[in-house]
Design a protein around this motif. Structure first.
Motif, PDB file in Angstrom:
ATOM      1  N   THR A 199       0.815  -1.217   0.000  1.00 16.33           N
ATOM      2  CA  THR A 199       0.000   0.000   0.000  1.00 16.33           C
ATOM      3  C   THR A 199       0.851   1.271   0.000  1.00 16.33           C
ATOM      4  OG1 THR A 199      -0.147  -0.111   2.427  1.00 16.33           O
ATOM      5  CG2 THR A 199      -1.930  -1.127   1.167  1.00 16.33           C
ATOM      6  N   ASN A 200       2.128   1.127  -0.238  1.00 21.25           N
ATOM      7  CA  ASN A 200       3.121   2.185  -0.145  1.00 21.25           C
ATOM      8  C   ASN A 200       3.024   3.165  -1.320  1.00 21.25           C
ATOM      9  OD1 ASN A 200       5.954   3.321  -0.111  1.00 21.25           O
ATOM     10  ND2 ASN A 200       6.233   1.749   1.452  1.00 21.25           N
ATOM     11  N   THR A 201       3.423   4.407  -1.109  1.00 19.35           N
ATOM     12  CA  THR A 201       3.480   5.357  -2.229  1.00 19.35           C
ATOM     13  C   THR A 201       4.526   4.955  -3.260  1.00 19.35           C
ATOM     14  OG1 THR A 201       5.080   6.759  -1.053  1.00 19.35           O
ATOM     15  CG2 THR A 201       2.736   7.292  -0.788  1.00 19.35           C
ATOM     16  N   ARG A 202       5.488   4.117  -2.846  1.00 20.45           N
ATOM     17  CA  ARG A 202       6.540   3.654  -3.750  1.00 20.45           C
ATOM     18  C   ARG A 202       6.262   2.241  -4.270  1.00 20.45           C
ATOM     19  NH1 ARG A 202      11.697   3.925  -0.223  1.00 20.45           N
ATOM     20  NH2 ARG A 202      12.713   3.344  -2.199  1.00 20.45           N
ATOM     21  N   ALA A 203       5.047   1.772  -4.114  1.00 19.20           N
ATOM     22  CA  ALA A 203       4.694   0.410  -4.525  1.00 19.20           C
ATOM     23  C   ALA A 203       5.035   0.173  -5.992  1.00 19.20           C
ATOM     24  CB  ALA A 203       3.208   0.163  -4.285  1.00 19.20           C
ATOM     25  N   HIS A 204       5.365  -1.078  -6.299  1.00 17.67           N
ATOM     26  CA  HIS A 204       5.757  -1.454  -7.655  1.00 17.67           C
ATOM     27  C   HIS A 204       5.095  -2.788  -7.985  1.00 17.67           C
ATOM     28  CE1 HIS A 204       8.301  -2.786 -10.999  1.00 17.67           C
ATOM     29  NE2 HIS A 204       8.671  -1.511 -11.140  1.00 17.67           N
ATOM     30  N   ASP A 205       4.690  -2.974  -9.237  1.00 20.20           N
ATOM     31  CA  ASP A 205       3.985  -4.192  -9.630  1.00 20.20           C
ATOM     32  C   ASP A 205       4.756  -5.455  -9.254  1.00 20.20           C
ATOM     33  OD1 ASP A 205       2.359  -2.283 -10.804  1.00 20.20           O
ATOM     34  OD2 ASP A 205       1.955  -3.499 -12.577  1.00 20.20           O
ATOM     35  N   LEU A 206       6.066  -5.433  -9.432  1.00 18.61           N
ATOM     36  CA  LEU A 206       6.858  -6.618  -9.114  1.00 18.61           C
ATOM     37  C   LEU A 206       6.834  -6.907  -7.620  1.00 18.61           C
ATOM     38  CD1 LEU A 206       8.817  -8.876  -9.865  1.00 18.61           C
ATOM     39  CD2 LEU A 206      10.673  -7.214  -9.735  1.00 18.61           C
ATOM     40  N   ILE A 207       7.023  -5.866  -6.816  1.00 22.13           N
ATOM     41  CA  ILE A 207       7.013  -6.045  -5.368  1.00 22.13           C
ATOM     42  C   ILE A 207       5.619  -6.421  -4.884  1.00 22.13           C
ATOM     43  CG2 ILE A 207       7.447  -4.906  -3.156  1.00 22.13           C
ATOM     44  CD1 ILE A 207       9.935  -5.633  -4.823  1.00 22.13           C
ATOM     45  N   GLN A 288      -7.051   2.768   4.775  1.00 21.88           N
ATOM     46  CA  GLN A 288      -8.068   2.175   3.907  1.00 21.88           C
ATOM     47  C   GLN A 288      -8.727   3.164   2.941  1.00 21.88           C
ATOM     48  OE1 GLN A 288     -11.889   1.175   5.503  1.00 21.88           O
ATOM     49  NE2 GLN A 288     -11.956  -0.809   4.452  1.00 21.88           N
ATOM     50  N   PRO A 289      -9.087   4.382   3.371  1.00 20.03           N
ATOM     51  CA  PRO A 289      -9.792   5.287   2.452  1.00 20.03           C
ATOM     52  C   PRO A 289      -9.005   5.636   1.190  1.00 20.03           C
ATOM     53  CG  PRO A 289     -10.054   6.047   4.715  1.00 20.03           C
ATOM     54  CD  PRO A 289      -9.032   4.955   4.741  1.00 20.03           C
ATOM     55  N   VAL A 290      -7.678   5.554   1.223  1.00 21.53           N
ATOM     56  CA  VAL A 290      -6.878   5.905   0.043  1.00 21.53           C
ATOM     57  C   VAL A 290      -6.280   4.673  -0.634  1.00 21.53           C
ATOM     58  CG1 VAL A 290      -6.340   8.196   0.945  1.00 21.53           C
ATOM     59  CG2 VAL A 290      -4.783   6.288   1.415  1.00 21.53           C
ATOM     60  N   ALA A 291      -6.548   3.499  -0.085  1.00 24.43           N
ATOM     61  CA  ALA A 291      -6.041   2.248  -0.675  1.00 24.43           C
ATOM     62  C   ALA A 291      -7.128   1.186  -0.576  1.00 24.43           C
ATOM     63  CB  ALA A 291      -4.773   1.795   0.038  1.00 24.43           C
ATOM     64  N   VAL A 292      -8.300   1.526  -1.107  1.00 29.32           N
ATOM     65  CA  VAL A 292      -9.482   0.687  -0.905  1.00 29.32           C
ATOM     66  C   VAL A 292      -9.303  -0.700  -1.501  1.00 29.32           C
ATOM     67  CG1 VAL A 292     -11.938   0.446  -1.394  1.00 29.32           C
ATOM     68  CG2 VAL A 292     -11.001   2.700  -0.792  1.00 29.32           C
ATOM     69  N   ASP A 360      -1.487  10.935   4.158  1.00 28.75           N
ATOM     70  CA  ASP A 360      -0.714  11.829   5.004  1.00 28.75           C
ATOM     71  C   ASP A 360      -1.173  11.701   6.452  1.00 28.75           C
ATOM     72  OD1 ASP A 360       1.231  14.025   5.298  1.00 28.75           O
ATOM     73  OD2 ASP A 360      -0.528  15.137   5.978  1.00 28.75           O
ATOM     74  N   MET A 361      -0.202  11.647   7.356  1.00 29.38           N
ATOM     75  CA  MET A 361      -0.498  11.440   8.770  1.00 29.38           C
ATOM     76  C   MET A 361       0.159  12.554   9.576  1.00 29.38           C
ATOM     77  SD  MET A 361       0.224   7.960  11.019  1.00 29.38           S
ATOM     78  CE  MET A 361      -0.753   6.907   9.938  1.00 29.38           C
ATOM     79  N   SER A 362      -0.640  13.348  10.235  1.00 25.97           N
ATOM     80  CA  SER A 362      -0.129  14.438  11.055  1.00 25.97           C
ATOM     81  C   SER A 362       0.284  13.912  12.429  1.00 25.97           C
ATOM     82  CB  SER A 362      -1.209  15.507  11.237  1.00 25.97           C
ATOM     83  OG  SER A 362      -2.285  14.985  11.999  1.00 25.97           O
ATOM     84  N   VAL A 363       0.946  14.771  13.202  1.00 22.26           N
ATOM     85  CA  VAL A 363       1.295  14.400  14.572  1.00 22.26           C
ATOM     86  C   VAL A 363       0.028  14.087  15.360  1.00 22.26           C
ATOM     87  CG1 VAL A 363       2.340  15.188  16.726  1.00 22.26           C
ATOM     88  CG2 VAL A 363       3.426  15.743  14.557  1.00 22.26           C
ATOM     89  N   ALA A 364      -1.017  14.882  15.140  1.00 25.55           N
ATOM     90  CA  ALA A 364      -2.283  14.634  15.841  1.00 25.55           C
ATOM     91  C   ALA A 364      -2.876  13.287  15.450  1.00 25.55           C
ATOM     92  CB  ALA A 364      -3.271  15.760  15.530  1.00 25.55           C
ATOM     93  N   ASP A 365      -2.755  12.920  14.177  1.00 27.12           N
ATOM     94  CA  ASP A 365      -3.236  11.606  13.737  1.00 27.12           C
ATOM     95  C   ASP A 365      -2.476  10.486  14.441  1.00 27.12           C
ATOM     96  OD1 ASP A 365      -5.136  12.586  11.879  1.00 27.12           O
ATOM     97  OD2 ASP A 365      -3.599  12.746  10.312  1.00 27.12           O
ATOM     98  N   VAL A 366      -1.158  10.642  14.519  1.00 33.27           N
ATOM     99  CA  VAL A 366      -0.346   9.624  15.182  1.00 33.27           C
ATOM    100  C   VAL A 366      -0.756   9.493  16.641  1.00 33.27           C
ATOM    101  CG1 VAL A 366       1.981   8.897  15.828  1.00 33.27           C
ATOM    102  CG2 VAL A 366       1.595  10.038  13.628  1.00 33.27           C
ATOM    103  N   HIS A 367      -0.960  10.631  17.301  1.00 36.53           N
ATOM    104  CA  HIS A 367      -1.377  10.609  18.699  1.00 36.53           C
ATOM    105  C   HIS A 367      -2.716   9.896  18.844  1.00 36.53           C
ATOM    106  CE1 HIS A 367      -3.066  12.169  22.508  1.00 36.53           C
ATOM    107  NE2 HIS A 367      -1.814  12.065  22.907  1.00 36.53           N
ATOM    108  N   THR A 368      -3.622  10.133  17.931  1.00 43.67           N
ATOM    109  CA  THR A 368      -4.932   9.466  17.982  1.00 43.67           C
ATOM    110  C   THR A 368      -4.795   7.961  17.837  1.00 43.67           C
ATOM    111  OG1 THR A 368      -6.095  11.396  17.126  1.00 43.67           O
ATOM    112  CG2 THR A 368      -7.186   9.277  16.873  1.00 43.67           C
ATOM    113  N   LEU A 369      -3.933   7.526  16.921  1.00 46.88           N
ATOM    114  CA  LEU A 369      -3.733   6.077  16.745  1.00 46.88           C
ATOM    115  C   LEU A 369      -3.109   5.459  17.992  1.00 46.88           C
ATOM    116  CD1 LEU A 369      -2.547   5.710  13.031  1.00 46.88           C
ATOM    117  CD2 LEU A 369      -4.847   5.761  13.968  1.00 46.88           C
TER     118      LEU A 369
END
Length: 374
Positions: A199-207, A288-292, A360-369
């Motif tokens: 689900t990475n931004t650098r994802a590649h078909d082979l990987i 999930q919302p960006v990698a459905v 994108d994950m903000s500091v506040a998002d990380v704290h929430t998780l």
């Protein structure tokens, strides 16, 4: 959208031996070696004799689970005293990471800080064999090594093709004695490597292909391996899943899940696999919302039912991990809620991983998780 036209580089061990009894081939493949050095942890040193190594063998058997710089330097000093012509990593991820670095640096003028980052290792003229005794990190497959900096409480990450093994061995018999709790946590770590690369931004078909095979094997075999440690097929399946995850780490790497796990490992002294298991459901659902479509593939492979919404997915993934016997609440591992904001800052600052996250994950998002995991 296809990514197969984007250039990537994959490094794999020059030789892979996999299957029951594979560890016994190490001695045969080490013919001509005169001064092998085995790097292990306490429980894994017992397998040294079964490798059949020739020559004047030295064993360093006290690598800690999350080695810091002083611990690494102690091992390096002992390696220099032995002057090995073969380094064998016999253990889990921490042991194999140390073995990589020792093989590259024992006869070098470079220090660990000199080689931190990508492509700074000058070379390696000592053979390196990696014999895995857990199924989690996939370190035997990769070109990265991590050591904790005691001053900053962060990971010193080294990445170089000079860290790749000449031989990797995946023998399920060496994992029979791994306790169920460790099997579960390291198995989720292997899965997280595959999922975060997928689900990475650098994802590649082979990987993506390796990642699919990896988390598919986890879905089929992890519960079996936890329930019966001597299930050879399940153990082999998990070792292969871990290996695939290690391949995923090379050209793609992980993302926010591992960034959030690192402060937990350092601040709470949690094993790496356990820290990743605790975080896994929360980051999977967040993304999930960006990698459905890809998240749905993961959920299907793991048998997560009724996981269509973010909350439902988090609950299903949480149950998946808890059903393996993993204690999923941070407070049960000694965390204090007052510390979560500091840990959120630390995790958010690990940009080499956070920048790979699809959402994108903000500091506040990380704290929430962290709060949700508390």
């Amino acid at each position: 959208m296809s990514t197969m036209d984007r250039m990537i580089t994959i490094h794999q061990p020059r030789r892979l031996e996999i299957g029951t009894g594979a560890a016994a081939k190490v001695g045969e493949l080490a013919k001509g070696v005169s001064r092998p050095l085995v790097i292990a942890s306490g429980p894994t040193a017992q397998y040294t004799d079964g490798l059949g190594l020739p020559g004047d063998i030295s064993v360093i058997d006290d690598v800690p689970p999350e080695p810091d710089l002083p611990a690494f330097e102690r091992v390096l000093e002992r390696a220099r005293a032995h002057r090995p012509d073969l380094v064998v990593g016999l253990g889990g991820g921490s042991v194999m990471d140390v073995a990589k670095l020792v093989a590259a640096l024992w006869n070098s003028d470079q220090t660990l800080r000199d080689v931190a980052g990508p492509d700074r290792v000058a070379g390696r003229d000592t053979a390196l064999f990696q014999v895995a005794t857990t199924a989690g990190t996939g370190s035997e497959a990769g070109i990265r090594a991590l050591v904790t900096d005691p001053e900053t409480k962060s990971k010193i990450a080294v990445e170089s093709p000079h860290l790749i093994a000449d031989l990797a061995v995946l023998d399920p018999e060496l994992t029979y004695s791994v306790p169920a709790a460790v099997t579960a946590a390291t198995g989720v770590d292997a899965m997280a490597h595959c999922v975060e690369a997928f689900t990475n931004t650098r994802a590649h078909d082979l990987i993506d292909g390796y990642a699919r095979m990896g988390f598919g094997l986890v879905g089929r075999y992890l519960k079996r391996a936890v329930e019966d440690g001597t299930d050879s097929e399940a153990r082999a399946g998990m070792m292969l899943a871990s290996y695939y995850g290690g391949i995923c780490l090379g050209p793609v790497n992980t993302a926010a899940g591992h960034a959030l796990a690192y402060p937990l490992g350092i601040r709470l002294s949690l094993p790496h696999g356990l820290a990743n298991a605790i975080i896994f459901p929360h980051v999977l659902a967040f993304n999930q919302p960006v990698a459905v479509a890809k998240t749905a593939e993961v959920a299907d492979a793991l048998g997560l039912k009724n996981a269509g919404s973010e909350d439902a997915l988090k609950a299903a993934a949480f149950e998946f991990c808890r059903d393996l016997g993993i204690e999923m609440q941070l407070k049960a591992h000694g965390a204090n809620e007052a510390d979560l904001s500091d840990w959120a800052e630390e995790a958010h600052a690990i940009r080499r991983l956070m920048d790979n996250n699809p959402r994108d994950m903000s500091v506040a998002d990380v704290h929430t998780l962290y709060h949700n995991a508390f």
